[in-house]
Design a protein around this motif. Structure first.
Motif, PDB file in Angstrom:
ATOM      1  N   LYS A   1       1.107  -1.090   0.173  1.00 40.59           N
ATOM      2  CA  LYS A   1      -0.022   0.018   0.084  1.00 40.59           C
ATOM      3  C   LYS A   1       0.895   0.787  -0.128  1.00 40.59           C
ATOM      4  CE  LYS A   1      -2.610  -1.975   2.919  1.00 40.59           C
ATOM      5  NZ  LYS A   1      -3.163  -1.637   4.399  1.00 40.59           N
ATOM      6  N   ARG A   2       0.004   2.110  -0.894  1.00 43.73           N
ATOM      7  CA  ARG A   2       1.116   3.348  -1.559  1.00 43.73           C
ATOM      8  C   ARG A   2       0.622   4.048   0.883  1.00 43.73           C
ATOM      9  NH1 ARG A   2       0.791   7.785  -5.179  1.00 43.73           N
ATOM     10  NH2 ARG A   2       0.309   5.473  -6.769  1.00 43.73           N
TER      11      ARG A   2
ATOM     12  N   ALA B   1      -0.582   7.301   0.888  1.00 51.19           N
ATOM     13  CA  ALA B   1      -1.602   7.319   0.669  1.00 51.19           C
ATOM     14  C   ALA B   1      -3.191   7.825   1.843  1.00 51.19           C
ATOM     15  CB  ALA B   1      -2.840   5.895   0.531  1.00 51.19           C
ATOM     16  N   LEU B   2      -2.605   7.241   3.162  1.00 54.25           N
ATOM     17  CA  LEU B   2      -4.231   7.432   3.922  1.00 54.25           C
ATOM     18  C   LEU B   2      -3.716   8.821   4.405  1.00 54.25           C
ATOM     19  CD1 LEU B   2      -5.603   6.118   6.152  1.00 54.25           C
ATOM     20  CD2 LEU B   2      -3.919   6.357   8.403  1.00 54.25           C
TER      21      LEU B   2
ATOM     22  N   LYS C   1      -3.848  11.169   2.525  1.00 52.82           N
ATOM     23  CA  LYS C   1      -4.522  12.308   1.087  1.00 52.82           C
ATOM     24  C   LYS C   1      -5.761  11.516   1.402  1.00 52.82           C
ATOM     25  CE  LYS C   1      -0.963  11.939  -2.273  1.00 52.82           C
ATOM     26  NZ  LYS C   1      -0.084  11.551  -3.069  1.00 52.82           N
ATOM     27  N   ALA C   2      -6.258  10.145   1.299  1.00 49.96           N
ATOM     28  CA  ALA C   2      -7.111  10.091   2.179  1.00 49.96           C
ATOM     29  C   ALA C   2      -8.103  10.719   3.408  1.00 49.96           C
ATOM     30  CB  ALA C   2      -8.099   8.167   2.514  1.00 49.96           C
ATOM     31  N   LEU C   3      -7.267  10.979   4.095  1.00 48.68           N
ATOM     32  CA  LEU C   3      -7.979  11.905   5.950  1.00 48.68           C
ATOM     33  C   LEU C   3      -7.699  13.190   5.569  1.00 48.68           C
ATOM     34  CD1 LEU C   3      -5.981  10.217   7.905  1.00 48.68           C
ATOM     35  CD2 LEU C   3      -8.387   9.611   7.785  1.00 48.68           C
ATOM     36  N   GLY C   4      -7.131  13.732   4.388  1.00 49.97           N
ATOM     37  CA  GLY C   4      -7.175  15.143   3.635  1.00 49.97           C
ATOM     38  C   GLY C   4      -5.863  15.731   4.557  1.00 49.97           C
TER      39      GLY C   4
ATOM     40  N   ALA D   1      -2.497  14.931   4.304  1.00 50.89           N
ATOM     41  CA  ALA D   1      -1.624  15.707   3.438  1.00 50.89           C
ATOM     42  C   ALA D   1      -1.910  16.834   2.278  1.00 50.89           C
ATOM     43  CB  ALA D   1      -1.583  14.654   2.024  1.00 50.89           C
ATOM     44  N   ARG D   2      -0.151  17.455   2.722  1.00 52.67           N
ATOM     45  CA  ARG D   2      -0.365  18.697   2.904  1.00 52.67           C
ATOM     46  C   ARG D   2       0.337  19.106   0.998  1.00 52.67           C
ATOM     47  NH1 ARG D   2      -3.499  19.326   4.950  1.00 52.67           N
ATOM     48  NH2 ARG D   2      -4.155  20.096   7.500  1.00 52.67           N
ATOM     49  N   TYR D   3      -0.688  19.772   0.650  1.00 49.73           N
ATOM     50  CA  TYR D   3       0.297  20.472  -0.506  1.00 49.73           C
ATOM     51  C   TYR D   3       0.959  21.990  -0.419  1.00 49.73           C
ATOM     52  CZ  TYR D   3      -2.785  15.873  -2.118  1.00 49.73           C
ATOM     53  OH  TYR D   3      -2.997  15.023  -2.289  1.00 49.73           O
TER      54      TYR D   3
ATOM     55  N   ASP E   1      -1.348  24.423   0.516  1.00 48.32           N
ATOM     56  CA  ASP E   1      -2.050  24.193   2.412  1.00 48.32           C
ATOM     57  C   ASP E   1      -1.074  24.646   3.081  1.00 48.32           C
ATOM     58  OD1 ASP E   1      -4.034  22.791   1.031  1.00 48.32           O
ATOM     59  OD2 ASP E   1      -2.987  20.798   1.645  1.00 48.32           O
TER      60      ASP E   1
ATOM     61  N   GLY F   1      -0.121  17.192  -6.359  1.00 47.08           N
ATOM     62  CA  GLY F   1      -1.292  17.361  -7.033  1.00 47.08           C
ATOM     63  C   GLY F   1      -1.254  16.721  -8.916  1.00 47.08           C
TER      64      GLY F   1
ATOM     65  N   ARG G   1     -11.439  26.895   3.823  1.00 50.70           N
ATOM     66  CA  ARG G   1      -9.366  26.594   3.705  1.00 50.70           C
ATOM     67  C   ARG G   1      -8.560  28.123   4.898  1.00 50.70           C
ATOM     68  NH1 ARG G   1      -6.919  23.776   0.805  1.00 50.70           N
ATOM     69  NH2 ARG G   1      -5.207  25.096   0.603  1.00 50.70           N
TER      70      ARG G   1
ATOM     71  N   LYS H   1      -8.050  22.188   5.890  1.00 53.67           N
ATOM     72  CA  LYS H   1      -6.459  22.683   4.418  1.00 53.67           C
ATOM     73  C   LYS H   1      -7.160  21.046   3.556  1.00 53.67           C
ATOM     74  CE  LYS H   1      -4.913  26.096   5.746  1.00 53.67           C
ATOM     75  NZ  LYS H   1      -4.053  27.318   4.575  1.00 53.67           N
ATOM     76  N   GLY H   2      -8.000  20.405   4.260  1.00 50.82           N
ATOM     77  CA  GLY H   2      -8.885  18.878   3.404  1.00 50.82           C
ATOM     78  C   GLY H   2      -9.436  18.890   2.047  1.00 50.82           C
TER      79      GLY H   2
ATOM     80  N   ILE I   1     -13.908  16.584   5.037  1.00 50.22           N
ATOM     81  CA  ILE I   1     -13.095  14.891   4.826  1.00 50.22           C
ATOM     82  C   ILE I   1     -12.208  14.754   6.133  1.00 50.22           C
ATOM     83  CG2 ILE I   1     -10.967  16.137   3.831  1.00 50.22           C
ATOM     84  CD1 ILE I   1     -12.319  12.367   3.470  1.00 50.22           C
TER      85      ILE I   1
ATOM     86  N   GLN J   1     -12.431   5.993   3.794  1.00 52.40           N
ATOM     87  CA  GLN J   1     -11.496   6.272   3.657  1.00 52.40           C
ATOM     88  C   GLN J   1     -10.137   4.971   3.310  1.00 52.40           C
ATOM     89  OE1 GLN J   1     -11.520   8.596   6.837  1.00 52.40           O
ATOM     90  NE2 GLN J   1     -11.346   9.973   6.181  1.00 52.40           N
TER      91      GLN J   1
ATOM     92  N   VAL K   1      -7.321   3.388   0.224  1.00 52.28           N
ATOM     93  CA  VAL K   1      -6.285   3.549   0.436  1.00 52.28           C
ATOM     94  C   VAL K   1      -5.818   1.683   0.288  1.00 52.28           C
ATOM     95  CG1 VAL K   1      -4.495   2.782   2.361  1.00 52.28           C
ATOM     96  CG2 VAL K   1      -6.686   4.760   2.399  1.00 52.28           C
TER      97      VAL K   1
ATOM     98  N   CYS L   1      -1.986  10.675  -7.015  1.00 49.09           N
ATOM     99  CA  CYS L   1      -1.437  12.211  -6.811  1.00 49.09           C
ATOM    100  C   CYS L   1      -2.743  12.613  -5.586  1.00 49.09           C
ATOM    101  CB  CYS L   1      -1.451  12.812  -7.453  1.00 49.09           C
ATOM    102  SG  CYS L   1      -3.740  14.253  -7.952  1.00 49.09           S
TER     103      CYS L   1
ATOM    104  N   PHE M   1      -5.612  14.789  -5.289  1.00 49.33           N
ATOM    105  CA  PHE M   1      -5.643  15.335  -5.065  1.00 49.33           C
ATOM    106  C   PHE M   1      -7.169  15.928  -5.487  1.00 49.33           C
ATOM    107  CE2 PHE M   1      -6.857  19.908  -5.847  1.00 49.33           C
ATOM    108  CZ  PHE M   1      -5.167  21.071  -5.373  1.00 49.33           C
TER     109      PHE M   1
ATOM    110  N   THR N   1      -9.095  13.039  -4.170  1.00 50.81           N
ATOM    111  CA  THR N   1      -9.621  12.124  -2.908  1.00 50.81           C
ATOM    112  C   THR N   1     -10.676  12.285  -2.583  1.00 50.81           C
ATOM    113  OG1 THR N   1      -7.274  10.663  -3.691  1.00 50.81           O
ATOM    114  CG2 THR N   1      -8.358  10.015  -0.974  1.00 50.81           C
TER     115      THR N   1
ATOM    116  N   ILE O   1     -14.365  11.050  -2.096  1.00 56.14           N
ATOM    117  CA  ILE O   1     -14.318  10.268  -0.929  1.00 56.14           C
ATOM    118  C   ILE O   1     -15.838  10.642  -0.358  1.00 56.14           C
ATOM    119  CG2 ILE O   1     -14.220   9.476   1.669  1.00 56.14           C
ATOM    120  CD1 ILE O   1     -11.414   9.227   0.917  1.00 56.14           C
TER     121      ILE O   1
END
Ligand code: FES
Ligand code: FES
Lengths: 791, 155
Positions: A30-31, A34-35, A37-40, A42-44, A47, A260, B29, B35-36, B76, B89, B93, B100, B102, B104, B108
């Motif tokens: 698993k990446r 990924a988690l 990113k799924a939880l929101g 991850a900081r781009y 952000d 992204g 935001r 920021k999600g 999110i 979620q 995964v 990427c 972005f 997601t 979701i």
């Protein structure tokens, strides 16, 4: 066919015999990110924006081609809350940048050459004031005619876009790349069959969903700058922009959080936003946040080169292709970007000649490509880097040849593909030892497509057809400096840190690199952390492009980890009193081979080594054999790794609406070794989907240099409804030079889709579609034209 | 013009003064600091800014903050966290539906709205529900699989 597959399977088994004891590489892990990113969480880059940052804005050219007569910024400067207004005269250093050559101005001074040229910059305390300030800037232009068509722009009497371009060959022609091999004229004179067609491919947008942004922060200690932005090549961003800031490169730090996605585009667009934010930060001595709106991203940032290809192909009655003669004209847009200069940095232009003959052993070849300036957005790298355009032409030609010969298109390809020892049109010998799985890809696609079964042709207005295509694709960049460096470090508890300047932009490189390091060192996957894309934290790994990270940077990681491993084994041999050749590290333990009772936890061995003056950090490096490509005849060994593939599609066309339904989609790619099969599948599906968008729906519409469709409303990209279910086949013929045999996968899947669909369309309707995209409207038009002609 | 609004964000009551032109995405935001929720086009076209308004997916980039007075918003961050990962979620995964990333969060949340309404959606229904959320990395088959896995795990 069955027999061929069985033979191939034997061969493949033999090839993989020594890869059976891999613990981490090749696993569906698993990446890592990924988690988050799924939880929101991850900081781009965007952000990281804070309230105390100034907001930067740019006023872009009102006309795509014009002389700037006068700029008056006084009213903007007077506006309360405006901290700085800049025009070209206020820049601190060189007014030009670019990955290959600094020909793109930070702020246009005398002339604008496309809609994306900035003419003035503003920094203000908030967005509203910054926008208002832009409205108060007055610019007087003398409008010039805009050039849309490179075929017109290359004529002697066309208006010049660049008066004194530092690299242009002649007039608006930036560069001309040629390839010659054998005696083309003789081969055409002796040919039984000649196929000749014109092909056209559109300019398209990367449409990464994360907008381009940059946070530029002055460094109070060094006087330098920190630039935080989604990037694909942090070290080149630093190198290209340092002179713009009038700073030495060691005072410019570029950092890219998770990206992204980029698909090639952020190699350049990153420079666009970093240059603007950077000069504003230096000017104001404050942190500046700058972002492009989606419309600005459409109008300003790089695109896939539109091409116009004249392709001639000669063959014998038996179906052996004897020669090709190809001329390609590329729409360069306003600046060089990755368009290609003279040898050796021909870049995209070079790829269009290199792939003009496809995956075939064709003894005689002439290919010439012209990269021509227009008043369009600069064309740059985009997934496939010139190859999709070249393959659209050559794979369509192969289909026409099969049709003329009344030969099965797969059989025709099998007669011509490169095999062990064959030379490509660019003269490189294809070797089994470097992985040559093309035939297996073809056989597998043929089987899954049930090609031997006659196609069920439906009655009524819906027509079915099948199409096929193949490719070979060199990964890595054929430049003299190609190679990568990284740092590998053992922490004193035996956990591992890898520092590498590549970026994670969705391709899963964090996970693949972690797997490679863990496998090499014999430690748990969870005990490795890879730190990415910070110019101050890691040496230059080269660009995150060209499907090269796993293969080239992966080798550098293996090299760094192997140095560490050897040091620990050497130290352990003294501790355990054994020959170092008998020591091994596996699953986090150091032991004498064959004596499990000697096993010591790696952590304690590393800690002991540390206090005994064993250095725990190493610089990992790797260089491929030096790439060659002659500017004279296009011959050489440009890449060390070639991915191969084949694709089959079955489509149903609605002749009343012009809509195309893809009912079967089979894609096989020879990736050498799938370090992580999940990532490979993601790259295959995503790449192919991009190919579908390019084939069926996407086209930037330019008129007099003005973009007509600069938003997703009128430039739709494939949604979940547009991408069919795909049958994806991973084929693994390892490259002896690749990390665990890997050859790269990011771009190749984008290459074969368009010609496969085009050939299926021909099969369904009996009509040639030599121009993409095949939108419903174009399909209907072509059907009408055909009916009129035949009635 | 400034306006005082109060709404529930991820179950928590928020009272805040906003300008009538403020976009919900910017309030979430920049003012509240979550920021999600992503911003991709600010034009209502891409879906990365999707949040749930009283359980319905909406584009926060074309929604004025002042319009949500008295309503319930889920972002999110309200769906799950590291200690308490929501099954949707988790499914994204597990199934490799994230590249990427972005798209997601929006993807979701749209899935959440769909599964709340229909626990066992058909493939066609899933595609219809998600067709307004672009994924340029185009991991659509894995996204589809993730939605199905989540639907199973939630049942
Ligand atoms: S950012 Fe809201 S739809 Fe694109
Ligand atoms: S994962 Fe990149 S846009 Fe969906």
């Amino acid at each position: 066919m069955g027999v061929i597959l069985e033979d191939l399977e034997q061969e493949v088994k033999a090839i993989h015999a020594d890869q059976n004891d891999l613990n981490v590489v090749g696993k569906r892990i698993k990446r890592i990110e990924a988690l988050a990113k799924a939880l929101g969480t991850a900081r781009y880059a965007a952000d990281l924006k804070r309230d105390d940052m100034l907001i930067g804005k740019a006023l872009f050219a009102k006309h795509p081609h014009a002389l700037i007569k006068k700029i008056d910024t006084s009213r903007a400067e007077e506006l309360e809350g405006v901290i700085a207004v800049m025009t070209a005269k206020d820049l601190p250093g060189r007014n030009g940048y670019g990955i290959l050559i600094p020909d793109k101005p930070v702020i246009a001074e005398k002339k604008v050459k496309y809609q994306g040229d900035p003419v003035a910059l503003v920094a203000a305390v908030n967005e509203e004031i910054a926008k208002k300030a832009l409205d108060l800037i007055e610019v007087e232009y003398a409008v010039l005619p805009a050039l849309d068509d490179p075929r017109e722009a290359m004529k002697d009497d066309a208006v010049l876009i660049h008066e004194n371009h530092p690299a242009a060959d002649k007039g608006n022609i930036l560069t001309e790349v040629s390839l010659t091999r054998g005696d083309v004229d003789k081969a055409f004179a002796e040919a039984d069959i000649i196929i000749e067609n014109l092909y056209e491919t559109p300019m398209v947008d990367h449409s990464y969903l994360e907008p381009d942004v940059c946070i530029a922060e002055p460094d109070p200690i060094t006087g330098g700058l920190l630039l935080i932005a989604p990037a694909q090549f942090v070290h080149a961003t630093k190198r290209s922009l340092a002179p713009v800031f009038n700073l030495p490169p060691n005072k410019v730090r570029v950092l890219s959080p998770v990206v992204g996605a980029g698909y090639g585009g952020k190699e350049d667009s990153c420079l666009d936003v970093c240059s603007i934010a950077g000069v504003l930060a230096l000017r104001t001595k404050k942190t500046v946040y700058f972002e492009l709106t989606r419309e600005e991203i459409f109008r300003n940032t790089g695109k896939r080169h539109a091409t116009y290809i004249k392709h001639r192909l000669a063959a014998t009655r038996e179906g052996k292709v004897t020669a090709i003669d190809v001329e390609t004209i590329l729409d360069k847009g306003a600046y060089v970007s990755m368009g290609g200069l003279r040898e050796p940095t021909h870049a995209v232009t070079q790829r269009t000649v290199m792939y003009a003959g496809g995956a075939y052993a064709i003894p005689n070849a002439r290919a010439k490509s012209y990269s021509v300036f227009t008043n369009h957005p600069y064309s740059c790298a985009m997934r496939g880097f010139g190859a999709p355009q070249a393959y659209f032409a050559v794979e369509s030609q192969m289909d026409e040849l099969a049709r003329k010969l009344e030969m099965d298109p797969i059989e025709l390809r099998l007669k011509n593909i490169v095999r062990d020892g064959d030379r490509t049109i660019f003269g490189q010998v294809m070797k089994k030892s470097r992985g040559l799985g093309l035939e297996e890809c073809i056989a597998k696609v043929k089987e899954r497509m049930e090609w031997e079964k006659p196609l069920e042709r439906t009655a009524g207005s819906r027509k079915r057809g099948r199409g096929f295509s193949t490719f070979l694709y060199g990964t890595g960049v054929p430049l003299p400096f190609e190679g990568a460096s990284c740092y590998a470090t053992f922490q004193t508890d035996g956990t591992v840190s890898i520092a590498v300047s590549s970026t994670e932009m969705g391709q899963g490189l964090l996970t693949a690199f972690t797997q490679i390091a863990a496998e090499t060192l014999g430690v748990d996957f969870d005990n490795v952390v890879v730190n990415i894309s910070d110019t101050d934290a890691s040496p230059d790994a080269g660009p995150t492009v060209a499907s090269r990270s796993t293969t080239v940077v992966g080798n550098a990681i293996i090299n760094g980890c192997t140095q560490l491993k050897n040091r620990i084994m050497d130290f352990a041999s003294r501790e355990l009193k054994a020959d170092s050749r008998d020591i091994d590290i596996k699953e986090g333990k150091v032991f004498i081979v064959g004596k499990p009772e000697t096993a010591v936890p790696l952590g304690s061995m590393v800690a002991k080594a540390f206090v005994n003056q064993v250095p725990l950090s190493a610089t990992g490096v790797w260089y491929p054999p030096r790439p060659t490509f002659s500017g004279e005849d296009g011959q050489g060994d440009p890449m060390h790794a070639y991915a191969f593939g084949a694709q089959g599609v079955e489509i149903e066309v609605d002749t009343e609406t012009g809509e195309i339904d893809i009912v079967k989609f089979v894609l096989a790619c020879d990736v050498g070794k799938a370090i992580n099969p999940v990532n490979v599948e993601q790259q295959m599906e995503g790449g192919a989907a991009m190919g579908i968008g390019w084939s069926l729906m996407e086209e930037i519409d330019m008129s007099n240099g003005v973009m007509k469709n600069d938003s997703f409303k009128n430039y739709p990209i494939p949604s979940i409804k547009d991408v069919p279910e795909m049958d994806l086949i991973i084929v693994e013929h390892p490259n002896e030079l690749g990390p665990f045999g890997a050859k790269g996968i990011g771009e190749p899947p984008t290459v074969p889709t368009a010609p496969a669909i085009r050939n299926a369309l021909y099969d369904a309707l009996g009509i040639k579609f030599n121009k993409i995209p095949f939108t419903p409207q174009r399909v209907i038009e072509e059907i009408k034209k055909y009916e009129n002609k035949n009635s | 013009m400034a306006k005082n609004i109060s709404f529930y964000l991820n179950g928590e009551k928020i009272e805040i003064q906003v300008d009538e032109k403020d976009l919900l995405v910017d309030v979430i935001r920049n003012r509240i600091g979550l920021k999600g929720t992503k911003k991709g086009c600010t034009n209502g076209d891409c879906g990365v800014c999707t949040v749930l308004l009283d359980g319905e997916p909406i584009r926060s980039c074309i929604t004025l903050a002042c319009m949500i007075d008295g309503k319930e918003i889920m972002t999110i961050e309200g769906l799950g966290n590291a200690e308490n990962v929501h099954p949707i979620q988790q499914a994204f995964v597990e199934e490799g539906a994230i590249q990427c990333g972005f798209c997601t969060p929006g993807m979701i949340l749209t899935t959440k709205a769909l599964l709340d309404k229909k626990a066992k959606p058909t493939t066609g229904e899933i595609k219809r529900a998600l067709s307004g959320n672009f994924c340029r990395c185009a991991g659509y088959s894995k996204i589809l699989k993730a939605v199905k896995t989540a639907s199973r795990n939630l049942a």
